[in-house]
Design a protein around this motif. Structure first.
Motif, short mmCIF file in Angstrom:
data_model
loop_
_atom_site.label_atom_id
_atom_site.label_comp_id
_atom_site.label_asym_id
_atom_site.label_seq_id
_atom_site.Cartn_x
_atom_site.Cartn_y
_atom_site.Cartn_z
N THR A 283 3.71 5.76 -3.14
CA THR A 283 4.87 6.57 -3.52
C THR A 283 4.63 7.18 -4.90
N GLN A 284 3.74 6.56 -5.68
CA GLN A 284 3.53 7.04 -7.05
C GLN A 284 2.84 8.37 -7.10
N ILE B 17 1.58 9.93 4.38
CA ILE B 17 0.23 9.72 4.89
C ILE B 17 -0.10 8.23 4.98
N ALA C 104 -1.18 5.77 8.26
CA ALA C 104 -2.31 4.85 8.37
C ALA C 104 -1.81 3.45 8.75
N VAL C 105 -0.74 2.99 8.11
CA VAL C 105 -0.21 1.66 8.41
C VAL C 105 0.33 1.59 9.84
N PHE D 171 0.85 -1.19 0.00
CA PHE D 171 0.00 0.00 0.00
C PHE D 171 0.89 1.25 0.00
N ARG E 196 2.65 1.61 -3.37
CA ARG E 196 1.77 2.18 -4.39
C ARG E 196 1.61 3.69 -4.19
#
Lengths: 760, 760
Positions: free
Chosen positions: A383-384, A392, A396-397, A378, A381
């Motif tokens: 970073t894109q 952010i 969350a993680v 997650f 992804r």
């Protein structure tokens, strides 16, 4: 032997005397095994002259750090030992407490010192072995870790057992000194090591990689060695001292509570459990060996872990079954007694909960930080869409991982208390303490896995600097990757065990107050109701402390890194160094790092020791109780958040570097570097230092209980101490914001250079 | 009047009856004043057709959101009202509770609805006035805010007073319903509004600024209106409902505790205090007028605040001096009674502490988020070393600000309890509740300042879109800057008051349990000792909830933003829209935002309502008590961290945009944008939603007390409810990670485009 007079006490049966001496013997066996492994490790070849040279530089740097650290602390330790003498009542107990404090400090320091020395001896041997065999390299790396693991096991068990055998029913007061010594040293090593490792890392990268555009381990960079030293002082010495301390504190609290609720059997059983753990760890770690295939490495380590776990479980059940007989007990339910009159298997069940807890925490850490699992994916992804979404998503993680970790711990505490439901509060607390004992049963294996990390990391660095052939380099890279995983897993255990240890200590706090004000445990517990304003206020203050502590350590890293940059730049200006004709003065950078780490240690150290004193004296025992509860809660949440968010960001970066989302140099990669850099001081400095912080504050609170109670009628002396405390904390906060004009100037000039380098 | 039968009770003197009716009158006066201001505001001219067109679009969008929000909630509210009917005992109390719940919901919704409608009427008038006079523009903007402020004051006071006048000694049970209604609506409006505003903001920026490279408020961007609407639904409706709820909950708890400790005088005094606050706010806000100089604006607002504060203080002292006579009281110390027999000034002193607390929190928020102060300067300097150091320094600032905020709150609670030292626990809790009353005395002024923010922000947007002349633009920009400051300050008060309100509610929780299990308060309090394993476990779980809640809301924003991007892109493909010949369908974006905000609301909403039910039923009243304590502690720390770190990042960016460290477009500016973007969902979505979360969970806990006590003997029904609860929470967590394949695809394609735009 007069010293062991207590051993002839009639409370012991012959078998119990034999058992206690055997525990002592097993503790020494563990130390001997460590010696055996050391001798074995030292026999391996050390490779080329080039390799030895790098390794020697790391070793010298690491020892310079620890020497200075110990020199700086030795006076403080002696003063505290003298002060501790006055905290206990009877003279021979007071002497015992002061000596035990010294012993705890020395043991903790020894674990760190020897552990680190073995790591810096092991690294070059791993690098040398990598040229011929993956299996051999892995074995050396893992066993180097086992040396520290066995030291931790052996010394922890030795100290606790000795104190009990000498002081008997007074052991409680002496054990406090032992625990405090280990804890305080661990705090210093964690904070100092954490600041050292990140300052060196950031400093080396800023000048080398960004300003000068040279590779990470380029020998011309004066900070390279400091960077490698940092891995050892942070991950190896710091972590070992930290876990040693949890190991010690859990046995201390189990012994205190065991004596209070079940007499001498309640003390001997945890010692026996620990002894079984030492034996199991010896067996399990000895079995770790692998084929030549890299992917078999993790499996080999897991096999060792599983063997240790299973043999511990069998051992616990057997010992419990034969030893835990209390004929005076009334009928217990079948799940406790198997229908055998007087058999009480409850302590066994709680240790098993502890083992399950350890496994669950390992699982959670792995889930939230492993590259192939959804959380890291997650972040990768995210970073894109840029730097901000990377951060952010890490939030969350990290937040979510804290939630699950605390739930697992809550369930373990609940289950352990449930097993003792219907008994008295001390027995329930004993159950929780035994859960902590169970959790740390496999300390030998855990530390082996942890130290394995920096050893392979260093070996990889040596391989790079000494330009080993590709096959060897691949072997070392594989080992390094494996070490990253095992290292991360141990962090979770260190945090979890700190919480369980703190919860057990918390009960000792209440027991102690009850004894001193001659009330019942229940009456004292009632005073600590969360509805009591003082408790609630203490609670708010306690919850704030981990945040303040984190703010302080985060700023400290930045300042220390600044000085490293100055020095490295200065050395680059020497044309001979820049041309690679002369070695840079690695020692100077190491020494600046060392010095700064020591200096920056003072603020957080003062905060840790003084805050509970101020709260206790000023707001009394109720507030101090609330303070500890708030501290444990927020400390745990923050530590797990920092460790897992940091680990996840780190692995998201590695995942991208493996060629996903554009790979190295792409925009997602830059975003992932931001994530990693944000995570570094969190996961390696602020976060890990929270474990010893929680325990130091608990220990200090326990030690000052008599004064806190007396302070309810204030004296001028008390006001004086409070004033000193407030001034000390204030000073720590103010100095944490100190910024020299040179530093501001530097930041301003750096800006352009950094970004120029970044663009290329 | 039969309805007001209680008013003829012999406990009241004639003067007290008059006073109560006067309070009711003042509440209505506040509402009339709001009406007067509305009429005044609507009389101002609305500018050009172009301006009106933009304003109308915002108004339509905002109303579309609220209409949908209310339609979605209305069924839930009705169902809950029916359920509440069964939570109370006697029938007429049960009916009262259900009706009060409806009243609380409707009032909370009304404050949000009218407040937002006034804001969207005011914005265009402010823009119009800016063409002629700064003073006039400021007055309109501020007074538009005052309308909402007065509504909050008036409705809050009206509800509480009416319920007391009708239900008398039973008011307690009915007030709970009133508080719950307001709280629940506020939670929905905060979470929904927070998701809406950030989704629209991020969505508009990603497509407009980054992909298409057009300015922020370009009328071709279909998300522009949604973005402006977002300011209103988030900062205006959400914040107003949130503060209304604190206003309400503090009066509810003061009335409950006042009745329990001092009888009817304990209830009438807080109502009188509130009435004085309403009058002071009318005077203070009316006085806010400024010269034509922009820098005088903040001073004018501060003058109004100070006048209100001083007149409140005088009023409290006078009313206290003449009213707080308890002849039956034994001799009180001089600082309480001034030597006058029976005079008890303690409630006055605690309200004054509340005012000091409000001032202190305002000061702290200002210190940690104002551009010229050291913390923001520290972050601004850190932008020069890149994205990562920007984030790290924000962590240090945010964490530290949490520490001071919680210390200030702890000191206030301590001082309030100290004033009641030596009395019973209920009186002490009354002291804390009165501190909350004092803190929210100036709610009228606070909300004026808060709503002033989005109104000037919108006016500025309208000015930009309608291409007003430079002088007017400058006026609007000055107003906007001023509004940013006042808006930030109010956030601190909202969080602080939530904690004080929650602490008071917590005492009501204990009182309630004591009543239901017929034990003394002290006995129940003793059950809630932190040393009790169940309490401690609840405590750990409670502390974890704010983190889980934050993780959920943070993810929700990301998902909602995705759909906005899809829609805006779709509309851009229409050549006529792109050429500016046809207006884009603003309504569609608004409606998607609305729909998503509603959908994403369900998860966090379930978490808020179900978690305390599961904990209470499964782990009983002790765990639920610990749960609330942990929740308050971590909720407060996290909310302040998020608000202040976010605010500081935001202002660091503005500081750089003012031309420092390279100004707009420089690398430090990019780093500061990262900081701001990280801060946005924290400070506008996750953080503010924590205030109502804390209060909703407290309210739910209070309401389920009877069931929690009965659940100690489990029934199949209880297990069923627990199962539903666990499934609900689990569903919320799982769905928070939902990511459609289209979304992953989108992130992947977006990556290149974003970074391309970023490089230009």
């Amino acid at each position: 032997m007069e010293l062991f007079a207590f051993m002839s006490s009639p409370v012991f049966t012959l078998w119990e005397r034999v058992a206690l001496w055997s525990v002592l013997g097993i503790a020494i066996l563990g130390l001997l095994y460590a010696g055996f492994l050391t001798a074995e490790m030292l026999r391996h070849e050390t490779g080329t002259e080039e390799m030895r040279r790098v390794s020697r530089a790391i070793r010298i740097g690491a020892n310079a750090y620890l020497n200075r650290q110990f020199r700086a602390i030795v006076l403080l330790v002696l003063v505290l030992a003298a002060l501790l003498y006055f905290t206990a009542g009877e003279q021979h107990v007071a002497i015992g407490r002061a000596c035990a404090f010294l012993m705890g400090s020395v043991f903790s320091a020894t674990v760190g010192f020897i552990g680190m020395n073995m790591a810096v001896q092991g690294n070059v041997r791993v690098a040398a072995a990598s040229r011929s065999s993956f299996a051999k390299a892995l074995k050396i790396a893992y066993r180097t870790g086992t040396i520290t693991g066995m030291l931790t096991d052996g010394l922890g068990l030795l100290g606790g057992t000795l104190i009990f055998m000498i002081y008997g029913e007074k052991a409680y007061e002496v054990l406090l000194g032992f625990g405090f010594g280990g804890t305080l040293l661990a705090l210093f090593m964690r904070v100092g090591g954490g600041i050292y490792t990140k300052a060196a890392d950031v400093g080396a990268d800023l000048v080398g990689k960004l300003e000068k555009n040279i590779p990470e381990d380029d020998p011309r960079n004066a900070a390279t060695i400091a960077d490698n030293v940092g891995d050892n002082v942070g991950d190896c010495a710091g972590m070992a001292a930290d876990i040693f301390e949890s190991y010690e504190v859990t046995i201390v609290s189990a012994m205190i509570l065991g004596w209070a609720s079940f007499g001498h059997k309640g003390v001997i059983f945890p010692l026996l459990v620990r002894a079984i753990g030492v034996l199991s760890s010896i067996i399990g770690t000895y079995l770790v060996r692998t084929s030549e295939q890299a992917r078999a490495a993790m499996r080999a380590i897991h096999v060792g872990y599983t063997v240790s776990a299973l043999s511990s479980i069998v051992g616990f059940c057997l010992v419990g079954f034969y030893y835990l007989r209390f004929p005076e007990n009334f009928a217990l339910p079948t799940w406790v007694s198997f229908g055998i009159p007087g058999l009480d298997m409850r302590p066994v069940w709680t240790t098993l909960i502890g083992i399950v807890l350890a496994v669950a925490i390992n699982f959670l850490t792995d889930y939230f930080t492993a590259p192939e699992k959804p959380p890291v994916q997650f972040i990768a992804r995210s970073t894109q869409t840029g730097h901000a979404t990377t951060i952010i998503s890490g939030f969350a993680v990290g937040y979510e991982s804290s939630v699950w970790a605390i739930l697992v711990i809550a369930v373990s505490i609940f289950a352990s208390s449930l097993i003792y439901a219907g008994t008295n509060p001390t027995s329930i607390a004993y159950g929780v303490a035994m859960c902590g004992i169970g959790m740390l049963t496999l300390t030998g294996n855990n530390i082996s896995m942890d130290v394995f990390g920096p050893v392979s990391d260093n070996a990889n660095g040596i391989g790079e600097m000494a330009k080993l052939p590709p096959k060897a380099r691949q072997t070392l890279a594989d080992l390094d990757a494996c070490g990253n995983t095992t290292k991360a897993i141990t962090k979770g255990i260190a945090i979890g065990s700190a919480v369980i240890a703190a919860v057990s200590l918390f009960n000792a706090y209440i027991t102690d107050i009850a004894r001193l004000i001659t009330r019942s445990y229940t009456e004292v517990a009632a005073m600590l109701s969360i509805s009591e304003p003082l408790v609630f206020i203490g609670f708010l203050i306690g919850g704030a402390v981990p945040l303040l502590f984190s703010a302080l350590t985060i700023r400290a890293v930045g300042r220390a890194a600044f000085l490293i940059v100055q020095e490295v730049r200065h050395q680059f200006r020497d044309p001979q160094i820049w041309a690679g004709k002369r070695d840079p003065d690695y020692g100077r950078v190491v020494s600046i790092c060392t010095q700064e780490a020591q200096k920056e240690l003072i603020g957080p150290g003062l905060l840790a020791v003084l805050t509970p004193i101020v709260v206790g004296l000023l707001l009394h025992k109720e507030a101090l109780g609330g303070f500890l509860a708030g501290l444990i809660l927020v400390g745990q949440l923050l530590a797990v958040f920092m460790a897992n968010a940091g680990g996840a960001w780190d692995n998201a970066k590695k995942f991208i570097e493996d060629g996903h989302y554009g790979g190295k140099g792409s925009e997602p990669h830059k975003a992932s570097i931001t994530g990693d850099t944000v995570g570094d001081p969190l996961k390696d400095t602020a976060g890990p230092a929270l474990n010893p912080l929680i325990k130091v504050m608990n220990m200090v609170s326990l030690l000052i209980v008599p004064f806190v109670i007396r302070a309810e009628e204030p004296t001028p002396l008390m006001w004086g101490v409070v004033l000193i405390g407030v001034l000390g904390v204030g000073w720590a906060i103010i100095q944490s914001k100190r910024e020299s004009p040179a530093m501001r100037q530097w930041i301003a000039t750096l800006a352009t250079e950094t970004f120029l380098a970044d663009e290329t």
